[in-house]
Motif scaffolding. Sequence first.
Motif, PDB file in Angstrom:
ATOM      1  N   UNK A   1       0.800  -1.226   0.000  1.00  0.00           N
ATOM      2  CA  UNK A   1       0.000   0.000   0.000  1.00  0.00           C
ATOM      3  C   UNK A   1       0.835   1.279   0.000  1.00  0.00           C
ATOM      4  N   UNK A   2       2.088   1.200   0.484  1.00  0.00           N
ATOM      5  CA  UNK A   2       2.943   2.385   0.503  1.00  0.00           C
ATOM      6  C   UNK A   2       3.180   2.924  -0.906  1.00  0.00           C
ATOM      7  N   UNK A   3       3.010   2.090  -1.937  1.00  0.00           N
ATOM      8  CA  UNK A   3       3.264   2.506  -3.313  1.00  0.00           C
ATOM      9  C   UNK A   3       2.133   3.367  -3.879  1.00  0.00           C
ATOM     10  N   UNK A   4       0.971   3.351  -3.237  1.00  0.00           N
ATOM     11  CA  UNK A   4      -0.181   4.068  -3.791  1.00  0.00           C
ATOM     12  C   UNK A   4      -0.010   5.583  -3.789  1.00  0.00           C
ATOM     13  N   UNK A   5       0.484   6.155  -2.698  1.00  0.00           N
ATOM     14  CA  UNK A   5       0.615   7.619  -2.626  1.00  0.00           C
ATOM     15  C   UNK A   5       1.562   8.158  -3.706  1.00  0.00           C
ATOM     16  N   UNK A   6       2.785   7.609  -3.849  1.00  0.00           N
ATOM     17  CA  UNK A   6       3.628   8.139  -4.922  1.00  0.00           C
ATOM     18  C   UNK A   6       3.084   7.837  -6.318  1.00  0.00           C
ATOM     19  N   UNK A   7       2.418   6.688  -6.484  1.00  0.00           N
ATOM     20  CA  UNK A   7       1.825   6.358  -7.779  1.00  0.00           C
ATOM     21  C   UNK A   7       0.756   7.377  -8.151  1.00  0.00           C
ATOM     22  N   UNK A   8      -0.143   7.643  -7.236  1.00  0.00           N
ATOM     23  CA  UNK A   8      -1.221   8.601  -7.498  1.00  0.00           C
ATOM     24  C   UNK A   8      -0.645   9.989  -7.758  1.00  0.00           C
ATOM     25  N   UNK A   9       0.356  10.373  -6.989  1.00  0.00           N
ATOM     26  CA  UNK A   9       0.986  11.680  -7.181  1.00  0.00           C
ATOM     27  C   UNK A   9       1.594  11.792  -8.577  1.00  0.00           C
ATOM     28  N   UNK A  10       2.314  10.768  -9.005  1.00  0.00           N
ATOM     29  CA  UNK A  10       2.931  10.803 -10.334  1.00  0.00           C
ATOM     30  C   UNK A  10       1.895  10.813 -11.445  1.00  0.00           C
ATOM     31  N   UNK A  11       0.840  10.014 -11.294  1.00  0.00           N
ATOM     32  CA  UNK A  11      -0.176   9.962 -12.355  1.00  0.00           C
ATOM     33  C   UNK A  11      -0.931  11.290 -12.451  1.00  0.00           C
ATOM     34  N   UNK A  12      -1.204  11.924 -11.311  1.00  0.00           N
ATOM     35  CA  UNK A  12      -1.871  13.239 -11.349  1.00  0.00           C
ATOM     36  C   UNK A  12      -0.940  14.276 -11.960  1.00  0.00           C
ATOM     37  N   UNK A  13       0.348  14.236 -11.606  1.00  0.00           N
ATOM     38  CA  UNK A  13       1.311  15.165 -12.202  1.00  0.00           C
ATOM     39  C   UNK A  13       1.366  14.978 -13.716  1.00  0.00           C
ATOM     40  N   UNK A  14       1.354  13.727 -14.165  1.00  0.00           N
ATOM     41  CA  UNK A  14       1.370  13.448 -15.596  1.00  0.00           C
ATOM     42  C   UNK A  14       0.132  14.039 -16.273  1.00  0.00           C
ATOM     43  N   UNK A  15      -1.018  13.870 -15.653  1.00  0.00           N
ATOM     44  CA  UNK A  15      -2.259  14.425 -16.221  1.00  0.00           C
ATOM     45  C   UNK A  15      -2.199  15.949 -16.259  1.00  0.00           C
ATOM     46  N   UNK A  16      -1.626  16.551 -15.239  1.00  0.00           N
ATOM     47  CA  UNK A  16      -1.535  18.017 -15.212  1.00  0.00           C
ATOM     48  C   UNK A  16      -0.623  18.548 -16.313  1.00  0.00           C
TER      49      UNK A  16
END
Length: 117
Positions: free
Chosen positions: A58-73
Motif C-alpha cells: 500500500x505504501x506505493x499508492x501515494x507516490x503512484x497517485x501523485x505521479x499519475x496526477x502530475x502526468x495528467x496536469x
Amino acid sequence: MSGRNKAGLVVLGLLSVVDLFTPLLTDGEHPPMEIAVGAAVVGLVSLVLVGFAWQGRRWALAPLITLRIASALFAVPAFFASDVPAPAVAAAGIGVALTIFGVIAVLLPSRELVGAR
C-alpha cells in the motif's frame, strides 16, 4: 486488493506505458521533447509502483497517485494552446479522464465484507 482497485491499477499502468512511449510519439513540438522524456521517466517509475501496489504494498499508492496526477496536469496546457493539433487535445482529454477514473478506482474502499464466510 479488490477487483475495482486492480482495475484502477490496470488503467494507471496502461497510462504509464503510454507515458513511457511518449518520446516515440511526439513530433518534437506536441509535446516538446523535454516534456516527452520527462513523461517517459514518470511512466517508468509509475510502472514500478504499479507492480508494488499490485503485490499489495500500500505504501506505493501515494507516490503512484501523485505521479499519475502530475502526468495528467502536464497535459492540461494542450487545452489552452492554440497550435496543438486536435488529435493531441483529444488524447490529452482521454488521458486526464482515465487518470481520474484510475485514481478513484484505486482509492475507493473495497465493498468486500470483512470476515464474511
